[in-house]
Design a protein around this motif. Sequence first.
Motif, PDB file in Angstrom:
ATOM      1  N   ARG A 138      31.510   8.333 -28.118  1.00 48.55           N
ATOM      2  CA  ARG A 138      31.652   9.652 -28.739  1.00 48.55           C
ATOM      3  C   ARG A 138      30.673  10.597 -28.070  1.00 48.55           C
ATOM      4  O   ARG A 138      29.487  10.262 -27.937  1.00 48.55           O
ATOM      5  CB  ARG A 138      31.335   9.537 -30.237  1.00 48.55           C
ATOM      6  CG  ARG A 138      31.591  10.822 -31.008  1.00 48.55           C
ATOM      7  CD  ARG A 138      31.108  10.724 -32.448  1.00 48.55           C
ATOM      8  NE  ARG A 138      29.739  11.211 -32.592  1.00 48.55           N
ATOM      9  CZ  ARG A 138      29.169  11.534 -33.746  1.00 48.55           C
ATOM     10  NH1 ARG A 138      29.846  11.391 -34.880  1.00 48.55           N
ATOM     11  NH2 ARG A 138      27.927  11.974 -33.795  1.00 48.55           N
TER      12      ARG A 138
ATOM     13  N   TYR B  89      26.644  19.904 -34.549  1.00 48.87           N
ATOM     14  CA  TYR B  89      26.608  18.604 -35.220  1.00 48.87           C
ATOM     15  C   TYR B  89      26.434  17.469 -34.195  1.00 48.87           C
ATOM     16  O   TYR B  89      27.021  17.509 -33.114  1.00 48.87           O
ATOM     17  CB  TYR B  89      27.910  18.369 -36.014  1.00 48.87           C
ATOM     18  CG  TYR B  89      28.080  16.905 -36.331  1.00 48.87           C
ATOM     19  CD1 TYR B  89      27.345  16.322 -37.351  1.00 48.87           C
ATOM     20  CD2 TYR B  89      28.875  16.089 -35.534  1.00 48.87           C
ATOM     21  CE1 TYR B  89      27.414  14.963 -37.581  1.00 48.87           C
ATOM     22  CE2 TYR B  89      28.964  14.747 -35.762  1.00 48.87           C
ATOM     23  CZ  TYR B  89      28.233  14.181 -36.788  1.00 48.87           C
ATOM     24  OH  TYR B  89      28.286  12.843 -36.994  1.00 48.87           O
TER      25      TYR B  89
ATOM     26  N   ASP C 251      33.657  14.375 -32.464  1.00 51.84           N
ATOM     27  CA  ASP C 251      33.647  14.598 -33.909  1.00 51.84           C
ATOM     28  C   ASP C 251      33.469  16.091 -34.198  1.00 51.84           C
ATOM     29  O   ASP C 251      32.435  16.674 -33.853  1.00 51.84           O
ATOM     30  CB  ASP C 251      32.490  13.805 -34.543  1.00 51.84           C
ATOM     31  CG  ASP C 251      32.590  13.736 -36.056  1.00 51.84           C
ATOM     32  OD1 ASP C 251      33.390  14.487 -36.646  1.00 51.84           O
ATOM     33  OD2 ASP C 251      31.850  12.910 -36.644  1.00 51.84           O
TER      34      ASP C 251
ATOM     35  N   HIS D  71      33.580  17.244 -37.294  1.00 51.84           N
ATOM     36  CA  HIS D  71      32.815  17.214 -38.551  1.00 51.84           C
ATOM     37  C   HIS D  71      33.266  18.290 -39.534  1.00 51.84           C
ATOM     38  O   HIS D  71      32.438  18.961 -40.169  1.00 51.84           O
ATOM     39  CB  HIS D  71      31.308  17.303 -38.266  1.00 51.84           C
ATOM     40  CG  HIS D  71      30.503  16.370 -39.115  1.00 51.84           C
ATOM     41  ND1 HIS D  71      29.693  16.804 -40.136  1.00 51.84           N
ATOM     42  CD2 HIS D  71      30.403  15.035 -39.106  1.00 51.84           C
ATOM     43  CE1 HIS D  71      29.110  15.774 -40.716  1.00 51.84           C
ATOM     44  NE2 HIS D  71      29.528  14.675 -40.116  1.00 51.84           N
TER      45      HIS D  71
ATOM     46  N   GLU E  19      37.997  13.937 -34.139  1.00 50.02           N
ATOM     47  CA  GLU E  19      37.694  13.448 -35.502  1.00 50.02           C
ATOM     48  C   GLU E  19      37.453  14.590 -36.483  1.00 50.02           C
ATOM     49  O   GLU E  19      36.798  15.587 -36.132  1.00 50.02           O
ATOM     50  CB  GLU E  19      36.445  12.565 -35.409  1.00 50.02           C
ATOM     51  CG  GLU E  19      35.893  12.105 -36.746  1.00 50.02           C
ATOM     52  CD  GLU E  19      34.699  11.191 -36.560  1.00 50.02           C
ATOM     53  OE1 GLU E  19      34.551  10.602 -35.468  1.00 50.02           O
ATOM     54  OE2 GLU E  19      33.905  11.061 -37.503  1.00 50.02           O
TER      55      GLU E  19
ATOM     56  N   ARG F  96      39.808   6.822 -41.033  1.00 51.84           N
ATOM     57  CA  ARG F  96      38.384   6.484 -40.886  1.00 51.84           C
ATOM     58  C   ARG F  96      37.718   5.990 -42.158  1.00 51.84           C
ATOM     59  O   ARG F  96      36.500   5.787 -42.196  1.00 51.84           O
ATOM     60  CB  ARG F  96      37.617   7.704 -40.361  1.00 51.84           C
ATOM     61  CG  ARG F  96      38.046   8.025 -39.001  1.00 51.84           C
ATOM     62  CD  ARG F  96      37.069   8.574 -38.047  1.00 51.84           C
ATOM     63  NE  ARG F  96      35.708   8.774 -38.409  1.00 51.84           N
ATOM     64  CZ  ARG F  96      34.715   7.924 -38.109  1.00 51.84           C
ATOM     65  NH1 ARG F  96      34.965   6.808 -37.465  1.00 51.84           N
ATOM     66  NH2 ARG F  96      33.483   8.209 -38.449  1.00 51.84           N
TER      67      ARG F  96
HETATM   68 CO    CO Z   1      32.277  11.684 -38.361  1.00 51.53          CO
END
Ligand code: CO
Length: 401
Positions: A147, A159, A209, A211, A235, A282
């Motif tokens: 990631r 993030y 991600d 987020h 994600e 997830r």
């Molecule tokens: Co996450």
Amino acid sequence: MRITSGKVIVCSPGRNFVTLKLETEDGLYGLGDATLNGRELAVASYLGEHVLPLVEGRDARRIEDIWQFLYKGAYWRRGPVTMTAIAAVDMALWDIKGKSLGVPVYQLLGGASRDAVLVYGHASGATIAETTAAVARYAHRGYKAVRAQCSVPGVTHAYGIGSGDHYEPAKTGLAPEERWSSERYLAFVPAVFEALRRELGPDLHLLHDVHHRLTPIEAARLGRSLEPHHLFWMEDPTPAEDQDRFRLIRQHTTTPIAVGEVFNSVFDCHRLIEGHLIDYIRATVTHAGGISHLRKIAALAEVHQVRTGCHGATDLSPVSLAAALHVDVSVHNFGIQEYMPHAPETERVFSHAYSFEEGTMHPGEAPGLGVDIDDVAAAACPYRRAYLPTARLEDGTVHDW
Ligand code: CO
Ligand code: EZ4
């Protein structure tokens, strides 16, 4: 096999963890992870005050019956605090059952569907060059999937940016308020993945991600702009309270979508799964009702060709990671497992049979979940209040962190 006592262990070996230890009249015990990042004592209290008095005296072998009793019997259904507490009981009961039969839990879940479990690590950097170097370090350590998160010029806090190869969002004391700009982020991220593909080639699986920080149409734009760099997944592109909003993202991009680390039951994701709006679910053991409930989510996902991608950040304890690995190795529709190695202090409190090799993990062959806790070492690390950060837009409006 009666449950004789339950103990809630709250400790902070590097970060806070809540661990449930259920003991039986046979002298066996099982462990469950009850850690809800930044809200640890709420779950500890729910377990201690409300759940354990209901569990003591019951037959530890009746895992499904105890799950249904705690879920339906509370009247107040779902929610992260309740479901994390139920998850901890469920994990501990699977651990006990495995130990009592002398087999690892995955053997009770149908046995291994694969030899090992593909995992992804977390790389980040303050610049594109730093992020590329961090991803390359993971690749050199054998990771096949990484990631990648990168600081965004003009945004004080993107993030997922860690120090070195370590990333830990919870901060001791009250939460910092971070500032965020979706516009600056959207303009910058494609260049990060363009550089990663240019420097590292086509083979490494790259994940990212978001987020929960974008609107559906912004997420659609991001997914489309990342298509040339073929991500393994994008994600949490947008908050999923309204599951149908993912349809818009889906209609605009072929970038695979993963969502669900904050989900706590199948009712948070059944529309996403039945509508074929996502590629990876997830949800994980600790926050989605334990092994018993996660298996039901995975079974629904399997019918709709959605694969699993369990949350596995460091705020999920080694007990949770082990439980996830037992599910991962057994379900047919496994996709990938998130893996952030725990801090050395955490490893001193929790010993485990699971292992990492060449970008994959295996839960090990120890009976039960294969994780133990050193009560004395745990007691030496008392709880410290910590919160996750919060985020505001540049004009001061509260945003999704
Ligand atoms: Co996450
Ligand atoms: O922010 O686990 O994919 N991983 C993540 C994590 C979460 C934390 C929240 O407790 O998004 O880093």
